[in-house]
Design a protein around this motif. Structure first.
Motif, PDB file in Angstrom:
ATOM      1  N   LEU A   1      44.631  -4.728 -19.481  1.00  0.00           N
ATOM      2  CA  LEU A   1      45.200  -4.633 -20.825  1.00  0.00           C
ATOM      3  C   LEU A   1      44.420  -5.447 -21.850  1.00  0.00           C
ATOM      4  O   LEU A   1      44.028  -4.932 -22.904  1.00  0.00           O
ATOM      5  CB  LEU A   1      46.669  -5.063 -20.806  1.00  0.00           C
ATOM      6  N   PHE A   2      44.212  -6.703 -21.571  1.00  0.00           N
ATOM      7  CA  PHE A   2      43.623  -7.579 -22.574  1.00  0.00           C
ATOM      8  C   PHE A   2      42.128  -7.326 -22.759  1.00  0.00           C
ATOM      9  O   PHE A   2      41.675  -7.093 -23.890  1.00  0.00           O
ATOM     10  CB  PHE A   2      43.895  -9.034 -22.205  1.00  0.00           C
ATOM     11  N   PRO A   3      41.294  -7.355 -21.699  1.00  0.00           N
ATOM     12  CA  PRO A   3      39.850  -7.202 -21.928  1.00  0.00           C
ATOM     13  C   PRO A   3      39.445  -5.831 -22.463  1.00  0.00           C
ATOM     14  O   PRO A   3      38.569  -5.738 -23.327  1.00  0.00           O
ATOM     15  CB  PRO A   3      39.234  -7.469 -20.551  1.00  0.00           C
ATOM     16  N   ILE A   4      40.090  -4.766 -21.975  1.00  0.00           N
ATOM     17  CA  ILE A   4      39.682  -3.436 -22.449  1.00  0.00           C
ATOM     18  C   ILE A   4      40.141  -3.225 -23.885  1.00  0.00           C
ATOM     19  O   ILE A   4      39.426  -2.615 -24.693  1.00  0.00           O
ATOM     20  CB  ILE A   4      40.231  -2.337 -21.514  1.00  0.00           C
ATOM     21  N   SER A   5      41.328  -3.720 -24.235  1.00  0.00           N
ATOM     22  CA  SER A   5      41.788  -3.587 -25.615  1.00  0.00           C
ATOM     23  C   SER A   5      40.828  -4.287 -26.573  1.00  0.00           C
ATOM     24  O   SER A   5      40.509  -3.768 -27.646  1.00  0.00           O
ATOM     25  CB  SER A   5      43.195  -4.170 -25.765  1.00  0.00           C
ATOM     26  N   LEU A   6      40.361  -5.464 -26.194  1.00  0.00           N
ATOM     27  CA  LEU A   6      39.387  -6.176 -27.018  1.00  0.00           C
ATOM     28  C   LEU A   6      38.061  -5.426 -27.078  1.00  0.00           C
ATOM     29  O   LEU A   6      37.405  -5.390 -28.125  1.00  0.00           O
ATOM     30  CB  LEU A   6      39.169  -7.586 -26.464  1.00  0.00           C
ATOM     31  N   ALA A   7      37.662  -4.839 -25.951  1.00  0.00           N
ATOM     32  CA  ALA A   7      36.412  -4.083 -25.932  1.00  0.00           C
ATOM     33  C   ALA A   7      36.505  -2.835 -26.800  1.00  0.00           C
ATOM     34  O   ALA A   7      35.509  -2.411 -27.411  1.00  0.00           O
ATOM     35  CB  ALA A   7      36.045  -3.709 -24.499  1.00  0.00           C
ATOM     36  N   VAL A   8      37.694  -2.228 -26.857  1.00  0.00           N
ATOM     37  CA  VAL A   8      37.880  -1.054 -27.719  1.00  0.00           C
ATOM     38  C   VAL A   8      37.603  -1.407 -29.176  1.00  0.00           C
ATOM     39  O   VAL A   8      36.945  -0.653 -29.903  1.00  0.00           O
ATOM     40  CB  VAL A   8      39.312  -0.496 -27.550  1.00  0.00           C
TER      41      VAL A   8
END
Length: 524
Positions: free
Chosen positions: A78-85
Motif C-alpha cells: 500500500l504505502f510504497p506503491i502509492s508513493l511510487a504512483v
C-alpha cells in the motif's frame, strides 16, 4: 479478543502483521518496476481485504494470527506503491504538494488508527476493527481499476531474484522476531540477541547475493548515491526517535492521568495537527522553491527540540504545556514523511523509482521497530531505577508506624518489593494500582498499616513512571541528532521538471535546463 483464548500468543497478532508487511515491501517495489504499479497495488489491496475479512471471522487466536499475516502481506504494497504512483504521474518539481498530503495521511492514520480501533472495540465489537476496512478497500479497488494508468517499462527484464528474496525474508524475520522478544527478555537471551545476530548474519549474506544477482531486489549501486544513502539513514533515525518516544505518550496518559484507551488517543491531537500542517506546507514549499535540504534539516532540528522539551515531563505537567511540546514535535516530524520521498525519487533513475521508494518505506519501518525495542528497554530499566527512590519516603512513613520489633522485617520486605521483586508488567495499564499490588505482597499483619498509604504509593509509582517515560525521550533526542548528521551530508540535486529518468543514478536535470526528450514509458 478475550473470547478467542490463547492470550499467550496475543503478541503475535501484532508481530506477524509487522513481519509480513515489512518483508514484502521491497518485493512490491521491485515487482512494480517490472510489471507496473496498478496490478501490484490492486493485488496488495485484495490480499489486505481478504486478510481483514478472515481476521474478523476468526474463531481462535491462531486463526487470527494466520489471517493477520495474510493482511500484512497485502499491506506491504500500500504505502510504497502509492508513493511510487505519485512519482510516475508527476515530475519531482510537482510532487511536493501531493507528497505533502500523502505524508499527512500517513501521520493521520498512525495516530487516528489506534483511537478508531479502541472506539470500535469499546462500542461495537473487535470484529469491526477489521470489517471497517472492507467498504473502503473495495471503493479503492474500483477507483484504481477505473482511473489509474498502469505505467511500466517495455524494456524491463522479467527476471526475479528468488534466492536473494528468500534470504532477505528469513533475515528480516529473525531480526524482527528478536526485537519483539526483547519485550519479555534480555538482549543476551538466545531468542533475543541470538535471533538478531542470525538476522544480521543473513543480512550480510543477502548483500553478497545481491552483488551478484542479475536483477537484484535491492540494487546495491543505489548505495553509491550520496543523496540516496543520507535520506535512508536520516529516515531510519527519524523513525527510530519518533516511534520510540511518542509510543509512550498514550501509555502515560492512561497510567498517570487515568485516561481511557480511547481518550488517550484524543490527547495526541496537538501532535497530529502539527504533523499534518507541516507535512502539507513543506510539500508546497518544495514544489514552489525546488529546495529541500535546509527544510529537512530545520524539520529534524524542530523534532529534536520538541522531544527534548518532553524530557521535562513530570506528573504535574499542565496540559497546555504538554500540548505545546507535542505540537512542536509534530511540526518537526511532518516534513520528514513527505519530503524524503521527493528527495529519493529525484535522486534515482526512473527505472528504479519503485524499488527506491519501497526501500525508504522499509527503512522507516525498521527504524521504528528498532526504536521501539531500545526505547522499551530504556523505559523498563529506568522505571526500576527510579522506583526505589520515589518509594523511600513513603516506606519511611510506613515503617515508623510498625511496632519496633517488626520494623526491620517491614523495611526489608518493602524495600525488596519496591527494588525489583515486584512484577511491574501488570502495573502499567489502565485501572492498575501499584499500592494495592504492593499491599498484596506483604505479610497479612502489616496490610492494615499499609492500606492508608495506597494513594501515596500510587503517586510515587506515577512519579517514577513519568521519569522513566521522560528518560526514553532522551533516546529520541539522540536519534534526531544522528538524523541531522546524516542529512548534512546530503547533496541537494535540482528537482527535475519532467517525468522520466536522469542519465545515471544521482544525476538530475537542472530545473533551469531544457527538458530532455526521452522515450515515454508504456501506458496501459
Amino acid at each position: 479478543m478475550t473470547d478467542l483464548g490463547g492470550n499467550d500468543y496475543y503478541v503475535w497478532v501484532v508481530t506477524i502483521y509487522l513481519l509480513t508487511s515489512t518483508i514484502t515491501v521491497p518485493y512490491y517495489g521491485a515487482l512494480s518496476d517490472l510489471f507496473g504499479r496498478r496490478p501490484l497495488l490492486m493485488a496488495g489491496i485484495a490480499l489486505f481485504l481478504a486478510g481483514s475479512a478472515l481476521s474478523g471471522l476468526s474463531q481462535t487466536m491462531w486463526q487470527l494470527v494466520l489471517f493477520r499475516g495474510i493482511q500484512g502481506i497485502g499491506a506491504g504494497a500500500l504505502f510504497p506503491i502509492s508513493l511510487a504512483v505519485i512519482g510516475d504521474l508527476f515530475s519531482p518539481a510537482e510532487r511536493g504538494k501531493y507528497q505533502g498530503f500523502f505524508g499527512a495521511v500517513f501521520g493521520l492514520s498512525f495516530l487516528v488508527g489506534p483511537w478508531l480501533g479502541g472506539f470500535l472495540t469499546d462500542n461495537v465489537s473487535w470484529h469491526w476493527v477489521f470489517y471497517v476496512n472492507l467498504p473502503i478497500g473495495l471503493l479503492s479497488l474500483f477507483v484504481i481499476w477505473r482511473l489509474l494508468p498502469n505505467i511500466r517499462r517495455p524494456d524491463a527484464t522479467r527476471h526475479i531474484d528468488w534466492l536473494g528474496g528468500a534470504v532477505f525474508a528469513v533475515a528480516v524475520s529473525f531480526f524482527l522476531v528478536g526485537l519483539t522478544n526483547k519485550q519479555g527478555g534480555e538482549w543476551t537471551d538466545p531468542v533475543v540477541g541470538g535471533f538478531i545476530a542470525i538476522g544480521l548474519a543473513l543480512g550480510a549474506l543477502f548483500v553478497l547475493i545481491e552483488s551478484r544477482a542479475r536483477v537484484p531486489i535491492i540494487p546495491l549501486d543505489l548505495w553509491k548515491n550520496r543523496t540516496y544513502v543520507s535520506s535512508m539513514l536520516a529516515t531510519f533515525f527519524v523513525s527510530f526517535g519518533f516511534f520510540g518516544a511518542v509510543i509512550f505518550l498514550p501509555r502515560w496518559f492512561q497510567v498517570v492521568r487515568h485516561e481511557s484507551a480511547t481518550n488517550s488517543g484524543y490527547q495526541l491531537l496537538p501532535l497530529l495537527i502539527g504533523l499534518i500542517g507541516a507535512s502539507i506546507l513543506s510539500g508546497l514549499i518544495v514544489a514552489r522553491t525546488g529546495r529541500y535540504k535546509l527544510l529537512v534539516l530545520g524539520a529534524i532540528a524542530t523534532m529534536a527540540i520538541g522531544v527534548l522539551l518532553m524530557t521535562n515531563l513530570r506528573t504535574d505537567t499542565d496540559q497546555p504545556t504538554l500540548w505545546l511540546w507535542m505540537f512542536i514535535t509534530g511540526i518537526g516530524i511532518g516534513p520528514t514523511l513527505s519530503v524524503f520521498t521527493i528527495i529519493v525519487q529525484n535522486a534515482v533513475p526512473f527505472q528504479k523509482l519503485g524499488v527506491a521508494t519501497s526501500n525508504l518505506t522499509f527503512f522507516r519501518q525498521i527504524g521504528g521497530s528498532v526504536g521501539l525495542a531500545i526505547a522499551g528497554t530504556v523505559f523498563g530499566q529506568s522505571l526500576r531505577d527510579f522506583l526505589p527512590g520515589q518509594l523511600k519516603p513513603v516506606f519511611t512513613q510506613i515503617v515508623s508506624q510498625v511496632p519496633p520489633e517488626f520494623q526491620a522485617q517491614a523495611q526489608a520486605g518493602l524495600t525488596g518489593l519496591g527494588g525489583g521483586k515486584l512484577d511491574l508488567n501488570g502495573l502499567t495499564g489502565v485501572g492498575q494500582s501499584f499500592g494495592h499490588a504492593l499491599l498484596a505482597g506483604v505479610p497479612a499483619q502489616f496490610q492494615p498499616l499499609l492500606t492508608p498509604f495506597v494513594p501515596q504509593l500510587d503517586r510515587a509509582f506515577n512519579d517514577a513512571f513519568t521519569l522513566a517515560v521522560a528518560q526514553s525521550f532522551q533516546l529520541g533526542v539522540v536519534a534526531a541528532i544522528a538524523a541531522i548528521v546524516a542529512a548534512l551530508v546530503m547533496r541537494e540535486l535540482p528537482l527535475r521538471r519532467t517525468t522520466g529518468a536522469p542519465a545515471t543514478a544521482g544525476e538530475a536535470t537542472p530545473s533551469s535546463a531544457p527538458s530532455v526528450i526521452r522515450p515515454a514509458p508504456s501506458l496501459d
